[in-house]
Design a protein around this motif. Structure first.
Motif, PDB file in Angstrom:
ATOM      1  N   THR A  27      40.460  38.553  47.055  1.00 48.88           N
ATOM      2  CA  THR A  27      41.852  38.475  47.470  1.00 48.88           C
ATOM      3  C   THR A  27      42.246  39.685  48.305  1.00 48.88           C
ATOM      4  O   THR A  27      41.609  40.739  48.267  1.00 48.88           O
ATOM      5  CB  THR A  27      42.763  38.398  46.243  1.00 48.88           C
ATOM      6  N   ASP A  28      43.347  39.527  49.072  1.00 43.75           N
ATOM      7  CA  ASP A  28      43.874  40.656  49.836  1.00 43.75           C
ATOM      8  C   ASP A  28      44.277  41.795  48.905  1.00 43.75           C
ATOM      9  O   ASP A  28      44.133  42.973  49.247  1.00 43.75           O
ATOM     10  CB  ASP A  28      45.079  40.208  50.662  1.00 43.75           C
ATOM     11  N   THR A  29      44.794  41.430  47.726  1.00 45.57           N
ATOM     12  CA  THR A  29      45.184  42.456  46.761  1.00 45.57           C
ATOM     13  C   THR A  29      43.998  43.303  46.344  1.00 45.57           C
ATOM     14  O   THR A  29      44.065  44.540  46.314  1.00 45.57           O
ATOM     15  CB  THR A  29      45.824  41.816  45.516  1.00 45.57           C
ATOM     16  N   MET A  30      42.875  42.668  46.018  1.00 45.87           N
ATOM     17  CA  MET A  30      41.697  43.416  45.610  1.00 45.87           C
ATOM     18  C   MET A  30      41.143  44.247  46.757  1.00 45.87           C
ATOM     19  O   MET A  30      40.681  45.381  46.557  1.00 45.87           O
ATOM     20  CB  MET A  30      40.626  42.463  45.071  1.00 45.87           C
TER      21      MET A  30
ATOM     22  N   ASP B 189      42.892  45.648  49.086  1.00 41.34           N
ATOM     23  CA  ASP B 189      43.771  46.815  49.137  1.00 41.34           C
ATOM     24  C   ASP B 189      43.471  47.785  48.003  1.00 41.34           C
ATOM     25  O   ASP B 189      43.461  49.005  48.204  1.00 41.34           O
ATOM     26  CB  ASP B 189      45.230  46.361  49.058  1.00 41.34           C
ATOM     27  N   GLN B 190      43.213  47.274  46.816  1.00 42.59           N
ATOM     28  CA  GLN B 190      42.904  48.135  45.680  1.00 42.59           C
ATOM     29  C   GLN B 190      41.598  48.898  45.900  1.00 42.59           C
ATOM     30  O   GLN B 190      41.511  50.091  45.581  1.00 42.59           O
ATOM     31  CB  GLN B 190      42.847  47.292  44.407  1.00 42.59           C
TER      32      GLN B 190
ATOM     33  N   ARG C 157      42.389  51.704  48.330  1.00 39.60           N
ATOM     34  CA  ARG C 157      43.130  52.791  47.690  1.00 39.60           C
ATOM     35  C   ARG C 157      42.230  53.639  46.805  1.00 39.60           C
ATOM     36  O   ARG C 157      42.328  54.874  46.791  1.00 39.60           O
ATOM     37  CB  ARG C 157      44.284  52.217  46.877  1.00 39.60           C
TER      38      ARG C 157
ATOM     39  N   ASP D 129      45.383  45.666  33.559  1.00 37.46           N
ATOM     40  CA  ASP D 129      46.407  46.259  34.425  1.00 37.46           C
ATOM     41  C   ASP D 129      45.718  47.249  35.351  1.00 37.46           C
ATOM     42  O   ASP D 129      45.478  48.403  34.989  1.00 37.46           O
ATOM     43  CB  ASP D 129      47.469  46.955  33.570  1.00 37.46           C
ATOM     44  N   TRP D 130      45.384  46.787  36.569  1.00 34.64           N
ATOM     45  CA  TRP D 130      44.645  47.629  37.510  1.00 34.64           C
ATOM     46  C   TRP D 130      45.403  48.907  37.823  1.00 34.64           C
ATOM     47  O   TRP D 130      44.804  49.999  37.874  1.00 34.64           O
ATOM     48  CB  TRP D 130      44.362  46.852  38.797  1.00 34.64           C
ATOM     49  N   GLU D 131      46.706  48.807  38.050  1.00 33.90           N
ATOM     50  CA  GLU D 131      47.495  49.983  38.402  1.00 33.90           C
ATOM     51  C   GLU D 131      47.448  51.030  37.293  1.00 33.90           C
ATOM     52  O   GLU D 131      47.310  52.234  37.556  1.00 33.90           O
ATOM     53  CB  GLU D 131      48.948  49.592  38.692  1.00 33.90           C
TER      54      GLU D 131
END
Length: 296
Positions: A2-5, A7-8, A11, A215-217
């Motif tokens: 995913t785009d979210t992963m 980005d993670q 980061r 919770d990745w964050e």
């Protein structure tokens, strides 16, 4: 993915690079301020930086990183601060090891991505402890997790140094979960034990792996705080001990302890095994080894 992963991942790898830059600057600063002792007249140590690469089985580029090593400084006899971001397909032995740890789906889809920082410092003064620190993020198509920690490795232990080092790691843990320090300290005591010698390689710290609370964050924030705790934990101890006079017997004790450290890293360390098994630059993987060691 995913785009979210994506980005993670970006980061995380950026954070490890930023932490590397902070530590390199702090260590070169220690070299600059060391103006007494037997090495004070030589030039302040500086890191030599080289790019590292990982090659997949078919010879294609599979990521890499930076190896930063300082040798023969005023304070540091040898210190390496490495970062890497690699990807590819796990070999069968690595797949089996991760499957045994409960990584879901790894036997059917062995793709992986990993990024992290790894640091080992061996000191000129036998009264100044060696140290290890690393933090990392690992991803497979069906799982992600964080790992890392830090541990102190004196050949001549000072109880107040041990207490200070642990207090900084404890504080980092307490900001996230009241159970983390006790749990991860116990894990470090178990992980950094040398079975064939029947003893620990140092005075411990914390160690954690496979951290995925869902919770990745939160898990990334904890891993960042572990990284941030390193300099406040280690630098004051170094500043306190780097001018302590030492004898030939003290140096001999240091070299023997380094032999224990080398045995552990070559026989038991997960990172060493993984790096060599997955084709990463051997010099970068083995930068943790001391410049000199001795066995009785």
């Amino acid at each position: 993915m995913t785009d979210t992963m994506a980005d993670q991942k970006s980061r995380a790898s950026t954070w490890f690079r930023d932490l590397r830059d902070q530590i390199v600057a702090a260590f070169e600063g220690l070299e600059d301020t060391q103006t007494t002792g037997p090495f004070a007249t030589q030039p302040a140590g500086r890191f030599e930086v080289s790019e590292t690469t990982r090659r997949s089985d078919d010879g294609t580029d599979a990521g890499g990183g930076l190896m930063s090593v300082m040798r023969g400084g005023r304070v540091f006899e040898k210190v390496g601060v490495n970062i890497s971001t690699v990807h590819g397909t796990l070999g069968k032995s690595a797949q089996n090891a991760m499957a045994a740890r409960g990584v879901p789906g790894i036997e059917d889809d062995p793709r992986f991505w990993a990024s992290g920082i790894s640091l080992v410092a061996h000191m000129q003064n036998p009264h100044t402890p060696a140290v290890h620190m690393n933090t990392r993020m690992f991803w497979t198509p069906n799982a992600w997790w964080f790992g890392g920690g830090a541990d102190l490795n004196p050949c001549i232990e000072y109880a107040e140094d041990t207490a200070h080092f642990h207090s900084q790691l404890d504080a980092a843990c307490q900001r996230h979960d009241l159970s983390y320090y006790d749990k991860f300290k116990a894990w470090a005591d178990e992980y950094f034990f040398v079975p064939h010698r029947g003893r620990a390689r140092g005075v411990g710290g914390i160690f954690y792996d496979d951290l995925n609370t869902g919770d990745w964050e939160a898990d990334f924030a904890f891993t960042q705080d572990v990284g941030r705790a390193f300099l406040p934990a280690f630098v004051p101890v170094t500043e306190k001990r780097c001018d302590t006079p030492w004898t030939d017997a003290d140096k001999d004790k240091q070299l023997i302890h380094r032999g224990l450290y080398a045995e552990y890293n070559l026989v038991y360390d997960r990172g060493t095994k993984f790096g060599l098994a997955t084709g990463h630059d051997a010099n970068a993987v083995l930068m943790s080894l001391p410049p000199m060691a001795k066995w009785v």
